[in-house]
Scaffold this motif. Structure first.
Motif, PDB file in Angstrom:
ATOM      1  N   ALA A  90      21.494  -5.804  13.296  1.00 31.80           N
ATOM      2  CA  ALA A  90      21.258  -4.470  12.729  1.00 31.80           C
ATOM      3  C   ALA A  90      20.516  -3.576  13.719  1.00 31.80           C
ATOM      4  CB  ALA A  90      20.474  -4.591  11.426  1.00 31.80           C
ATOM      5  N   PHE A  91      19.603  -4.147  14.470  1.00 30.42           N
ATOM      6  CA  PHE A  91      18.859  -3.395  15.483  1.00 30.42           C
ATOM      7  C   PHE A  91      19.818  -2.817  16.522  1.00 30.42           C
ATOM      8  CE2 PHE A  91      16.711  -3.510  19.670  1.00 30.42           C
ATOM      9  CZ  PHE A  91      15.728  -2.560  19.445  1.00 30.42           C
ATOM     10  N   ALA A  92      20.763  -3.633  16.984  1.00 30.13           N
ATOM     11  CA  ALA A  92      21.733  -3.166  17.983  1.00 30.13           C
ATOM     12  C   ALA A  92      22.648  -2.093  17.404  1.00 30.13           C
ATOM     13  CB  ALA A  92      22.559  -4.345  18.493  1.00 30.13           C
ATOM     14  N   VAL A  93      23.074  -2.267  16.156  1.00 25.98           N
ATOM     15  CA  VAL A  93      23.942  -1.276  15.514  1.00 25.98           C
ATOM     16  C   VAL A  93      23.210   0.058  15.371  1.00 25.98           C
ATOM     17  CG1 VAL A  93      25.132  -0.674  13.377  1.00 25.98           C
ATOM     18  CG2 VAL A  93      25.356  -2.980  14.310  1.00 25.98           C
ATOM     19  N   ALA A  94      21.951   0.010  14.931  1.00 24.00           N
ATOM     20  CA  ALA A  94      21.180   1.238  14.724  1.00 24.00           C
ATOM     21  C   ALA A  94      21.006   2.017  16.025  1.00 24.00           C
ATOM     22  CB  ALA A  94      19.818   0.898  14.115  1.00 24.00           C
ATOM     23  N   LEU A  95      20.778   1.318  17.131  1.00 17.56           N
ATOM     24  CA  LEU A  95      20.598   1.998  18.416  1.00 17.56           C
ATOM     25  C   LEU A  95      21.909   2.522  18.996  1.00 17.56           C
ATOM     26  CD1 LEU A  95      17.991  -0.147  20.388  1.00 17.56           C
ATOM     27  CD2 LEU A  95      17.630   1.999  19.192  1.00 17.56           C
ATOM     28  N   SER A  96      23.019   1.935  18.582  1.00 10.71           N
ATOM     29  CA  SER A  96      24.308   2.253  19.207  1.00 10.71           C
ATOM     30  C   SER A  96      25.136   3.247  18.418  1.00 10.71           C
ATOM     31  CB  SER A  96      25.125   0.955  19.386  1.00 10.71           C
ATOM     32  OG  SER A  96      24.403  -0.008  20.120  1.00 10.71           O
ATOM     33  N   ILE A  97      24.795   3.490  17.170  1.00  8.19           N
ATOM     34  CA  ILE A  97      25.709   4.201  16.266  1.00  8.19           C
ATOM     35  C   ILE A  97      26.008   5.619  16.728  1.00  8.19           C
ATOM     36  CG2 ILE A  97      23.936   5.110  14.701  1.00  8.19           C
ATOM     37  CD1 ILE A  97      25.881   4.180  12.408  1.00  8.19           C
ATOM     38  N   ARG A  98      25.079   6.269  17.409  1.00 10.51           N
ATOM     39  CA  ARG A  98      25.303   7.641  17.859  1.00 10.51           C
ATOM     40  C   ARG A  98      26.018   7.720  19.204  1.00 10.51           C
ATOM     41  NH1 ARG A  98      19.831  11.115  16.386  1.00 10.51           N
ATOM     42  NH2 ARG A  98      19.849  10.707  14.138  1.00 10.51           N
ATOM     43  N   HIS A  99      26.376   6.589  19.748  1.00 10.40           N
ATOM     44  CA  HIS A  99      26.954   6.585  21.088  1.00 10.40           C
ATOM     45  C   HIS A  99      28.382   6.046  21.104  1.00 10.40           C
ATOM     46  CE1 HIS A  99      23.052   7.590  22.873  1.00 10.40           C
ATOM     47  NE2 HIS A  99      22.555   6.809  21.934  1.00 10.40           N
ATOM     48  N   ALA A 100      29.012   5.982  19.928  1.00 15.19           N
ATOM     49  CA  ALA A 100      30.414   5.573  19.861  1.00 15.19           C
ATOM     50  C   ALA A 100      31.281   6.647  20.494  1.00 15.19           C
ATOM     51  CB  ALA A 100      30.818   5.328  18.411  1.00 15.19           C
ATOM     52  N   ARG A 101      32.220   6.238  21.341  1.00 13.60           N
ATOM     53  CA  ARG A 101      33.033   7.200  22.073  1.00 13.60           C
ATOM     54  C   ARG A 101      34.381   7.469  21.425  1.00 13.60           C
ATOM     55  NH1 ARG A 101      32.201   3.903  27.528  1.00 13.60           N
ATOM     56  NH2 ARG A 101      32.142   2.283  25.937  1.00 13.60           N
ATOM     57  N   VAL A 142      31.053  -0.539  12.530  1.00 12.76           N
ATOM     58  CA  VAL A 142      31.198  -0.711  11.077  1.00 12.76           C
ATOM     59  C   VAL A 142      31.335  -2.181  10.726  1.00 12.76           C
ATOM     60  CG1 VAL A 142      32.767  -0.329   9.126  1.00 12.76           C
ATOM     61  CG2 VAL A 142      32.118   1.581  10.591  1.00 12.76           C
ATOM     62  N   ILE A 143      32.163  -2.914  11.474  1.00 10.38           N
ATOM     63  CA  ILE A 143      32.346  -4.343  11.205  1.00 10.38           C
ATOM     64  C   ILE A 143      31.043  -5.098  11.445  1.00 10.38           C
ATOM     65  CG2 ILE A 143      33.614  -6.419  11.825  1.00 10.38           C
ATOM     66  CD1 ILE A 143      35.245  -4.305  10.362  1.00 10.38           C
ATOM     67  N   ALA A 144      30.327  -4.753  12.501  1.00 11.19           N
ATOM     68  CA  ALA A 144      29.033  -5.397  12.747  1.00 11.19           C
ATOM     69  C   ALA A 144      28.074  -5.115  11.590  1.00 11.19           C
ATOM     70  CB  ALA A 144      28.445  -4.904  14.062  1.00 11.19           C
ATOM     71  N   GLY A 145      28.107  -3.875  11.082  1.00 11.77           N
ATOM     72  CA  GLY A 145      27.275  -3.546   9.935  1.00 11.77           C
ATOM     73  C   GLY A 145      27.666  -4.321   8.699  1.00 11.77           C
ATOM     74  N   LEU A 146      28.970  -4.529   8.500  1.00 11.38           N
ATOM     75  CA  LEU A 146      29.428  -5.320   7.354  1.00 11.38           C
ATOM     76  C   LEU A 146      28.982  -6.771   7.467  1.00 11.38           C
ATOM     77  CD1 LEU A 146      33.054  -3.942   6.829  1.00 11.38           C
ATOM     78  CD2 LEU A 146      31.036  -3.546   5.406  1.00 11.38           C
ATOM     79  N   ILE A 147      28.921  -7.298   8.684  1.00  9.98           N
ATOM     80  CA  ILE A 147      28.422  -8.664   8.870  1.00  9.98           C
ATOM     81  C   ILE A 147      26.968  -8.753   8.414  1.00  9.98           C
ATOM     82  CG2 ILE A 147      27.826 -10.407  10.606  1.00  9.98           C
ATOM     83  CD1 ILE A 147      30.295  -9.503  12.174  1.00  9.98           C
ATOM     84  N   VAL A 148      26.179  -7.730   8.760  1.00  5.84           N
ATOM     85  CA  VAL A 148      24.780  -7.694   8.332  1.00  5.84           C
ATOM     86  C   VAL A 148      24.690  -7.625   6.808  1.00  5.84           C
ATOM     87  CG1 VAL A 148      22.650  -6.361   8.394  1.00  5.84           C
ATOM     88  CG2 VAL A 148      23.999  -6.645  10.485  1.00  5.84           C
ATOM     89  N   SER A 153      38.832  -5.065  16.501  1.00  8.03           N
ATOM     90  CA  SER A 153      38.198  -3.793  16.862  1.00  8.03           C
ATOM     91  C   SER A 153      37.626  -3.848  18.274  1.00  8.03           C
ATOM     92  CB  SER A 153      37.104  -3.434  15.858  1.00  8.03           C
ATOM     93  OG  SER A 153      36.079  -4.409  15.856  1.00  8.03           O
ATOM     94  N   ALA A 154      37.063  -4.999  18.662  1.00  8.28           N
ATOM     95  CA  ALA A 154      36.556  -5.146  20.029  1.00  8.28           C
ATOM     96  C   ALA A 154      37.690  -5.049  21.042  1.00  8.28           C
ATOM     97  CB  ALA A 154      35.824  -6.476  20.173  1.00  8.28           C
ATOM     98  N   LEU A 155      38.824  -5.688  20.720  1.00  9.39           N
ATOM     99  CA  LEU A 155      39.983  -5.618  21.599  1.00  9.39           C
ATOM    100  C   LEU A 155      40.489  -4.186  21.715  1.00  9.39           C
ATOM    101  CD1 LEU A 155      42.096  -7.166  23.277  1.00  9.39           C
ATOM    102  CD2 LEU A 155      43.415  -7.459  21.174  1.00  9.39           C
ATOM    103  N   LEU A 179      37.352   5.967  18.012  1.00 15.62           N
ATOM    104  CA  LEU A 179      37.494   5.325  16.710  1.00 15.62           C
ATOM    105  C   LEU A 179      37.267   3.822  16.783  1.00 15.62           C
ATOM    106  CD1 LEU A 179      38.243   5.498  13.719  1.00 15.62           C
ATOM    107  CD2 LEU A 179      40.652   5.281  14.382  1.00 15.62           C
ATOM    108  N   ALA A 180      37.758   3.183  17.841  1.00  9.55           N
ATOM    109  CA  ALA A 180      37.589   1.729  17.964  1.00  9.55           C
ATOM    110  C   ALA A 180      36.120   1.360  18.096  1.00  9.55           C
ATOM    111  CB  ALA A 180      38.385   1.203  19.158  1.00  9.55           C
ATOM    112  N   ASP A 181      35.338   2.184  18.800  1.00 10.64           N
ATOM    113  CA  ASP A 181      33.894   1.943  18.895  1.00 10.64           C
ATOM    114  C   ASP A 181      33.239   2.032  17.519  1.00 10.64           C
ATOM    115  OD1 ASP A 181      33.672   1.396  21.559  1.00 10.64           O
ATOM    116  OD2 ASP A 181      32.996   3.378  22.158  1.00 10.64           O
TER     117      ASP A 181
END
Length: 359
Positions: free
Chosen positions: A94-105, A114-120, A167-169, A107-109
């Protein structure tokens, strides 16, 4: 690798489910899971260019292992061990998702996050429901594999792991396409757009009738063949790069330039009038001519000529404006080089600027 063969916790292999089958030590299991999520969260932070916070995350992992070790070895409490380990892994992610969410470039990012957040959410929700609300964790390590907790863990983790992998691919594929597109649209020597890239940017910025509103500057280096012949192609490349740097430094915000080929450059200045464009072109001309190139082996001044045109009401595309600027450039060459030529009326208060007729 589905949930049937490799039981998982929160998207990664669940060592608690292996204990009855392989006899792994619970402390080692929990340490492996926290370590996996440490690298998992680190990969997300790296992906989105965020600080790694390596020391802080390592300290957190150490505290997590200490807490789960106490629950497993001292208290002998399986539910506490599951909750502590799962929630610590979730916090890392969750820490990594929170820091990264504003830097998605793209749709795949965003889908990746989103998937990482769903895992949390899946991990936290499963613990709340199956440990606290309706205890269904099997009670003991031996009963864990047949518990509702284990079933829900494997089912959700299998689905989320598949979606996360896809999504990573997709994110990696889009990055690769963007890199190839960037390479195809830019000139390798100067870093400016090439002709293809220039046309694409113009098309991307098109907004109906106002698409070509502004001024066009065309310039090239005077007697460039003689520069190459006398001082060498290496010197010629550096001279071209120097003109590109002058353009990049002088152009106003929102303007863009391209190397159309050889020593010829084209710049488009949106919403800029011909007077301002002429002043910019003349400043570049003067700075370029005054540059000391003795370190490159050039023992004489190297100059440039410019043609400037502005948008007309009847223009159907920017290329008509470029054509008039090109005529002005050739007029500057014919008039003796090292000058700026405009289409239309001249600016009398700027030296080195003359009239060029498009007729």
């Amino acid at each position: 690798m589905g949930g049937g063969l490799f039981p998982r916790r929160g998207g990664l292999l669940d060592a608690a489910a292996f204990r009855p089958r392989f006899g792994f030590h619970p402390v080692a299991d929990d340490a492996l899971f926290v370590s996996a999520f440490y690298f998992y969260s680190g990969a997300l932070l790296f992906r989105f260019g965020r600080p790694g916070f390596v020391r802080g995350r390592l300290v957190f992992c150490g505290l997590s292992v200490a807490a789960t070790s106490y629950a497993a070895l001292v208290a002998g409490n399986l539910p506490a061990e599951l909750v502590i380990n799962d929630l610590c892994c979730s916090v890392l992610l969750a820490f990594a998702v929170a820091l990264s969410i504003r830097h998605a470039r793209h749709l795949a990012d965003r889908l990746l996050l989103v998937i990482a957040g769903l895992i949390v959410l899946d991990t936290v929700g499963r613990n709340i429901m199956l440990v606290f609300v309706m205890p269904s964790y099997g009670g003991t390590a031996e009963g864990f594999l047949s518990s509702n907790y284990d079933f829900m863990m494997q089912a959700t983790a299998s689905i989320l792991s598949l979606l996360f992998g896809l999504s990573a691919l997709g994110a990696v594929a889009l990055d690769l396409i963007a890199r190839y597109r960037d390479a195809a649209d830019h000139d390798p020597l100067t870093g400016l757009l090439n002709r293809r890239g220039f046309d694409r940017v113009v098309a991307d910025r098109a907004t109906g009738a106002k698409a070509a509103t502004g001024a066009v500057i065309i310039c090239d280096i005077d007697d460039f063949k003689r520069v190459n012949d006398r001082f060498g192609h290496a010197c010629g490349d550096l001279v071209i790069r120097g003109l590109a740097e002058q353009l990049s430094a002088r152009l106003p915000k929102g303007a863009f330039a391209a190397r159309f080929g050889g020593e010829e450059f084209v710049a488009f200045l949106p919403d800029v009038g011909i007077a301002q464009a002429a002043a910019i072109a003349n400043a570049i001309r003067l700075d370029f001519a005054a540059t000391d190139r003795s370190a490159l082996g050039a023992d004489q001044a190297i100059t440039t000529s410019f043609g400037v045109a502005e948008h007309r009401q009847g223009d159907r595309s920017l290329h008509e404006q470029i054509g008039r600027a090109d005529i002005a450039l050739y007029a500057a060459k014919e008039a003796g080089r090292n000058r700026v030529m405009l289409e239309g009326e001249p600016l009398r208060d700027l030296p080195g600027i003359r009239i060029a007729s498009a007729v």
